[in-house]
Design a protein around this motif. Structure first.
Motif, PDB file in Angstrom:
ATOM      1  N   PRO A  46       2.879  19.282  32.331  1.00  0.00           N
ATOM      2  CA  PRO A  46       2.286  20.016  33.855  1.00  0.00           C
ATOM      3  C   PRO A  46       3.274  20.140  34.730  1.00  0.00           C
ATOM      4  CG  PRO A  46       1.222  18.157  32.809  1.00  0.00           C
ATOM      5  CD  PRO A  46       1.951  18.174  32.552  1.00  0.00           C
ATOM      6  N   GLY A  47       3.210  21.110  35.460  1.00  0.00           N
ATOM      7  CA  GLY A  47       4.205  21.533  36.403  1.00  0.00           C
ATOM      8  C   GLY A  47       5.428  22.482  35.338  1.00  0.00           C
ATOM      9  N   GLU A  48       5.256  23.018  34.681  1.00  0.00           N
ATOM     10  CA  GLU A  48       6.160  23.326  34.402  1.00  0.00           C
ATOM     11  C   GLU A  48       6.966  24.512  35.046  1.00  0.00           C
ATOM     12  OE1 GLU A  48       6.199  24.591  29.457  1.00  0.00           O
ATOM     13  OE2 GLU A  48       6.998  26.403  30.582  1.00  0.00           O
ATOM     14  N   ARG A  49       8.215  25.026  35.259  1.00  0.00           N
ATOM     15  CA  ARG A  49       8.937  25.940  36.104  1.00  0.00           C
ATOM     16  C   ARG A  49       9.685  26.858  35.046  1.00  0.00           C
ATOM     17  NH1 ARG A  49       4.629  25.195  37.975  1.00  0.00           N
ATOM     18  NH2 ARG A  49       4.025  25.262  40.245  1.00  0.00           N
ATOM     19  N   SER A  50      10.012  27.867  35.476  1.00  0.00           N
ATOM     20  CA  SER A  50      10.829  28.776  34.964  1.00  0.00           C
ATOM     21  C   SER A  50      11.593  29.580  35.600  1.00  0.00           C
ATOM     22  CB  SER A  50      10.167  29.374  33.837  1.00  0.00           C
ATOM     23  OG  SER A  50      10.106  28.710  32.903  1.00  0.00           O
ATOM     24  N   LEU A  51      12.919  29.716  35.624  1.00  0.00           N
ATOM     25  CA  LEU A  51      13.644  30.576  36.105  1.00  0.00           C
ATOM     26  C   LEU A  51      14.401  31.792  36.020  1.00  0.00           C
ATOM     27  CD1 LEU A  51      14.836  28.422  39.852  1.00  0.00           C
ATOM     28  CD2 LEU A  51      14.056  29.912  39.423  1.00  0.00           C
ATOM     29  N   SER A  52      14.509  32.880  36.863  1.00  0.00           N
ATOM     30  CA  SER A  52      16.589  33.296  35.796  1.00  0.00           C
ATOM     31  C   SER A  52      17.401  33.775  36.527  1.00  0.00           C
ATOM     32  CB  SER A  52      14.932  34.768  35.695  1.00  0.00           C
ATOM     33  OG  SER A  52      16.081  35.757  35.616  1.00  0.00           O
ATOM     34  N   VAL A  53      18.709  33.339  35.920  1.00  0.00           N
ATOM     35  CA  VAL A  53      19.560  32.771  36.663  1.00  0.00           C
ATOM     36  C   VAL A  53      20.769  33.781  36.487  1.00  0.00           C
ATOM     37  CG1 VAL A  53      21.398  31.313  36.578  1.00  0.00           C
ATOM     38  CG2 VAL A  53      19.127  30.664  37.125  1.00  0.00           C
ATOM     39  N   ALA A  54      21.174  34.445  36.850  1.00  0.00           N
ATOM     40  CA  ALA A  54      22.698  34.709  36.879  1.00  0.00           C
ATOM     41  C   ALA A  54      23.620  34.716  37.569  1.00  0.00           C
ATOM     42  CB  ALA A  54      22.568  36.150  36.919  1.00  0.00           C
ATOM     43  N   CYS A  55      25.056  35.270  37.913  1.00  0.00           N
ATOM     44  CA  CYS A  55      25.588  35.031  39.256  1.00  0.00           C
ATOM     45  C   CYS A  55      24.560  35.544  40.512  1.00  0.00           C
ATOM     46  CB  CYS A  55      26.968  36.682  39.448  1.00  0.00           C
ATOM     47  SG  CYS A  55      27.799  36.497  40.684  1.00  0.00           S
ATOM     48  N   MET A  56      25.029  34.755  41.294  1.00  0.00           N
ATOM     49  CA  MET A  56      24.187  35.189  42.374  1.00  0.00           C
ATOM     50  C   MET A  56      25.160  35.749  43.802  1.00  0.00           C
ATOM     51  SD  MET A  56      21.553  33.400  41.810  1.00  0.00           S
ATOM     52  CE  MET A  56      20.787  33.111  42.961  1.00  0.00           C
ATOM     53  N   HIS A  57      25.881  35.826  43.419  1.00  0.00           N
ATOM     54  CA  HIS A  57      27.091  37.091  44.080  1.00  0.00           C
ATOM     55  C   HIS A  57      26.539  36.496  45.915  1.00  0.00           C
ATOM     56  CE1 HIS A  57      27.291  40.280  40.461  1.00  0.00           C
ATOM     57  NE2 HIS A  57      25.846  39.505  41.193  1.00  0.00           N
ATOM     58  N   CYS A  58      27.136  34.973  45.477  1.00  0.00           N
ATOM     59  CA  CYS A  58      27.292  34.079  46.151  1.00  0.00           C
ATOM     60  C   CYS A  58      28.990  34.878  47.947  1.00  0.00           C
ATOM     61  CB  CYS A  58      28.558  33.179  46.260  1.00  0.00           C
ATOM     62  SG  CYS A  58      27.407  32.403  44.556  1.00  0.00           S
ATOM     63  N   SER A  59      28.050  34.082  49.020  1.00  0.00           N
ATOM     64  CA  SER A  59      29.031  34.909  50.441  1.00  0.00           C
ATOM     65  C   SER A  59      30.319  34.151  50.545  1.00  0.00           C
ATOM     66  CB  SER A  59      28.226  34.491  51.497  1.00  0.00           C
ATOM     67  OG  SER A  59      26.803  35.271  51.457  1.00  0.00           O
ATOM     68  N   ASP A  60      30.117  33.409  50.020  1.00  0.00           N
ATOM     69  CA  ASP A  60      31.631  32.759  49.957  1.00  0.00           C
ATOM     70  C   ASP A  60      31.809  32.361  48.459  1.00  0.00           C
ATOM     71  OD1 ASP A  60      34.009  31.271  50.159  1.00  0.00           O
ATOM     72  OD2 ASP A  60      32.832  29.661  51.285  1.00  0.00           O
ATOM     73  N   ALA A  61      31.992  32.655  47.613  1.00  0.00           N
ATOM     74  CA  ALA A  61      32.190  32.417  46.393  1.00  0.00           C
ATOM     75  C   ALA A  61      33.424  31.795  45.572  1.00  0.00           C
ATOM     76  CB  ALA A  61      32.279  34.126  45.622  1.00  0.00           C
ATOM     77  N   PRO A  62      32.896  30.054  45.125  1.00  0.00           N
ATOM     78  CA  PRO A  62      33.114  29.662  44.322  1.00  0.00           C
ATOM     79  C   PRO A  62      33.873  30.063  43.289  1.00  0.00           C
ATOM     80  CG  PRO A  62      31.733  28.804  44.118  1.00  0.00           C
ATOM     81  CD  PRO A  62      31.146  30.285  44.930  1.00  0.00           C
ATOM     82  N   CYS A  63      34.089  31.473  42.035  1.00  0.00           N
ATOM     83  CA  CYS A  63      34.896  31.996  41.861  1.00  0.00           C
ATOM     84  C   CYS A  63      35.783  32.079  41.909  1.00  0.00           C
ATOM     85  CB  CYS A  63      33.600  32.418  40.684  1.00  0.00           C
ATOM     86  SG  CYS A  63      33.113  33.789  41.689  1.00  0.00           S
ATOM     87  N   ALA A  64      35.148  33.205  43.884  1.00  0.00           N
ATOM     88  CA  ALA A  64      37.046  33.663  43.990  1.00  0.00           C
ATOM     89  C   ALA A  64      37.814  32.821  44.482  1.00  0.00           C
ATOM     90  CB  ALA A  64      36.114  34.877  44.872  1.00  0.00           C
ATOM     91  N   ALA A  65      37.302  31.668  44.871  1.00  0.00           N
ATOM     92  CA  ALA A  65      38.437  30.888  45.532  1.00  0.00           C
ATOM     93  C   ALA A  65      38.753  29.577  45.064  1.00  0.00           C
ATOM     94  CB  ALA A  65      37.521  29.393  46.149  1.00  0.00           C
ATOM     95  N   VAL A  66      38.436  29.545  43.951  1.00  0.00           N
ATOM     96  CA  VAL A  66      39.642  28.402  43.343  1.00  0.00           C
ATOM     97  C   VAL A  66      40.771  29.792  41.440  1.00  0.00           C
ATOM     98  CG1 VAL A  66      37.819  27.171  42.408  1.00  0.00           C
ATOM     99  CG2 VAL A  66      37.692  28.742  40.512  1.00  0.00           C
ATOM    100  N   CYS A  67      40.196  31.195  41.452  1.00  0.00           N
ATOM    101  CA  CYS A  67      40.800  31.939  40.699  1.00  0.00           C
ATOM    102  C   CYS A  67      41.915  32.101  40.906  1.00  0.00           C
ATOM    103  CB  CYS A  67      40.564  33.803  40.663  1.00  0.00           C
ATOM    104  SG  CYS A  67      41.235  34.681  39.616  1.00  0.00           S
ATOM    105  N   PRO A  68      43.065  31.859  39.699  1.00  0.00           N
ATOM    106  CA  PRO A  68      44.247  31.454  39.532  1.00  0.00           C
ATOM    107  C   PRO A  68      45.483  33.122  40.374  1.00  0.00           C
ATOM    108  CG  PRO A  68      44.063  31.320  38.310  1.00  0.00           C
ATOM    109  CD  PRO A  68      42.471  31.451  38.072  1.00  0.00           C
ATOM    110  N   VAL A  69      44.534  34.167  39.714  1.00  0.00           N
ATOM    111  CA  VAL A  69      45.212  35.018  39.641  1.00  0.00           C
ATOM    112  C   VAL A  69      44.315  36.668  40.577  1.00  0.00           C
ATOM    113  CG1 VAL A  69      46.185  35.120  37.651  1.00  0.00           C
ATOM    114  CG2 VAL A  69      43.980  36.340  37.264  1.00  0.00           C
TER     115      VAL A  69
END
Lengths: 197, 310
Positions: A46-69
């Motif tokens: 009971p209470g099962e929920r599903s969510l579709s997840v992909a890149c959230m296209h963040c405003s301040d994207a952590p991926c971009a912050a850590v990318c060394p190149v």
């Protein structure tokens, strides 16, 4: 300028994986690389929920912050994209991303890692728009055709929405108001399902 | 167009989006209930009473239309000369000119008649459906009250067993109820959809769903391999998916897999290039004998099994 966002309505998602299949089809994504996936919690309870997840296209994207190149860039529409010619496949973005969006092909140039692949909001990449090079590396560029990502366009229950954040917020607000006024009295149902405590 | 879409293209019928909608004219997609089983049975009128579709010139039930019905109603001369020639001795199904359908609808009537909906099917073994316990059941107390049919010597020429199987108690050796069903990713036997990489990637393993209580009693955890042995002795080797979606004492298997048989991978037997991306045990291997008493469709929903760690 629009700020493009995904929104997945957990009250509507039925875990049909249509979005995942649409994405694979539109972008020719290989087996093992999942730009989008459906996450289910309380599976079979009971209470099962599903969510579709992909890149959230963040405003301040952590991926971009850590990318060394520094291979990430944000388009005028707020879509976070990356340049595979610069990417070295190090996987830092994978550590930084809260959603597990970055994917690493296992059979490409970088052996067990390969260059990073992720959801492009169906907006292609840095190559010439609609060139075969863009399609091979990044998949479809529907945004350049004035279309939204195919995952959201194909969602049968309209759980997954894509588009300008302001418009999405408006749609969702109307939904919530309608649910509250429904004869089904969804508010009570939420409580029964243990959603809002 | 939604079925039925009546007549020739010239009639331009819009189709029938909602069956049996008497609030519309038949010409506009309205419809009555088909008079398919005669006009009376045991002295009871089977045709509609006080019910007809909008604009119907016959304000009552009526049988399906034929040349004779048209002649009795005095509507025969509404047919053209060519239509009359084609409609002679025919009914609305066999009149290739479409004239009988055209004239019936012109008078607001449904070509296939106007009858009552019925819940009694006197040609079936149970004219009104009743509960009958499955052949392999864990509820022996219900067998006496709700027995299955007697064995049939010739059911579409085949001897078919019912009662003689149910008479034996298998529930001690096979304590778990086994059912089967669909997954959203696959269709039917799954051969086509398991050959589609986008779908196959989403469901890569045949599995059996077990309740945590049964998994615990069997000594298995989520993701372990088990043998599911059907009450007839055939067994399949599948993965355990532990969920509360199934009750204690019930196991579920999807029926979209094939290509493994009793633990053996038969991929090498597929013609080259014809093997799907994903193979797995077929649920039917461990399912029941048992056939629907009318259609001979196989019983795929209720049987017994025992599950042991592989």
């Amino acid at each position: 300028m629009a700020r493009m966002k995904f929104y997945c309505d957990a009250e509507r998602c039925i875990e049909c994986n249509g979005c995942v299949t649409a994405c694979k089809n539109e972008n020719e994504v290989p087996w093992g690389v999942n730009r989008r996936r459906v996450v289910t919690i309380k599976d079979g309870e009971p209470g099962e929920r599903s969510l579709s997840v992909a890149c959230m296209h963040c405003s301040d994207a952590p991926c971009a912050a850590v990318c060394p190149v520094d291979c990430f860039y944000t388009t005028n529409d707020g879509i976070v994209l990356h340049d595979k010619d610069i990417c070295i496949g190090c996987g830092y973005c994978f550590y930084a991303c809260p959603f597990g969006a970055p994917q690493f092909p296992s059979d490409a140039a970088f052996a067990s890692r390969g260059k990073m692949d992720k959801c492009t909001f169906c907006a292609g990449g840095p190559q010439v728009t609609h060139s075969s090079e863009e399609y091979t590396k990044y998949g479809a560029n529907r945004v350049a055709e004035g279309k939204l990502p195919l995952c959201a366009e194909m969602c049968a229950t309209k759980a997954l929405l894509a588009g300008d954040a302001d418009v999405l917020a408006d749609i969702y607000r109307k939904r919530v108001v309608n649910r509250g006024a429904s004869v089904m009295n969804w508010g009570v149902q939420y409580k029964k399902a243990g959603i809002d405590g | 167009m939604p079925w039925p879409c009546w007549g020739n293209p010239e009639m331009n019928h819009p189709g029938t989006p909602n069956l049996y909608d008497t609030s519309k004219k038949v010409a506009d997609g309205g419809l009555t209930f088909r008079a398919r089983f005669g006009v009376e049975r045991n002295g009871v009128n089977l045709l509609a009473e006080n019910s007809y579709s909008r604009g119907s010139e016959i304000k009552d039930g009526y049988p399906e239309f034929s040349d004779k019905v048209l002649k009795k109603l005095g509507w025969w001369d509404d047919l053209t000369a060519e239509e009359k020639q084609a409609a002679e001795g025919k009914n609305w199904k066999t009149d290739l000119s479409g004239g009988i359908q055209r004239v019936a609808i012109k008078h607001g009537c449904a070509p296939f008649g106007n009858a009552k909906a019925r819940a009694v099917v006197w040609t079936f073994p149970d004219p009104v459906p009743i509960h009958r316990e499955p052949l392999y059941t864990s509820r022996r107390d219900l067998v006496e009250k709700y027995p299955t049919y007697e064995d049939r010597k010739s059911f579409w020429r085949l001897p078919t067993r019912y009662g003689s199987i149910q008479a034996k108690d298998y529930s001690q050796d096979y304590p778990i109820i086994l059912t089967s069903g669909r997954l959203v990713e696959y269709e039917g036997g799954g051969d086509e959809s398991r050959s589609n990489p986008w779908l196959a990637e989403l469901q890569q393993h045949m599995f059996v769903e077990m309740n945590p209580r049964d998994a615990n009693n069997t000594g298995v955890r989520d993701g372990d391999d088990v043998w599911v042995e059907g009450a007839e002795g055939a067994r399949v080797k599948v993965r355990v998916l532990v969920t509360r979606r199934v009750d204690p004492g019930v196991a579920f298997m999807p029926f979209h897999f094939g290509g493994h048989l009793e633990g053996k991978d038969l991929r090498h037997k597929y013609p080259e290039g014809a093997d799907p991306y994903v193979l797995g045990e077929a649920a039917n291997t461990a399912m029941s004998y048992g056939y629907d008493s009318v259609t001979q469709m196989q019983e795929s929903k209720c049987s017994l099994c025992r599950i042991t760690k592989a």
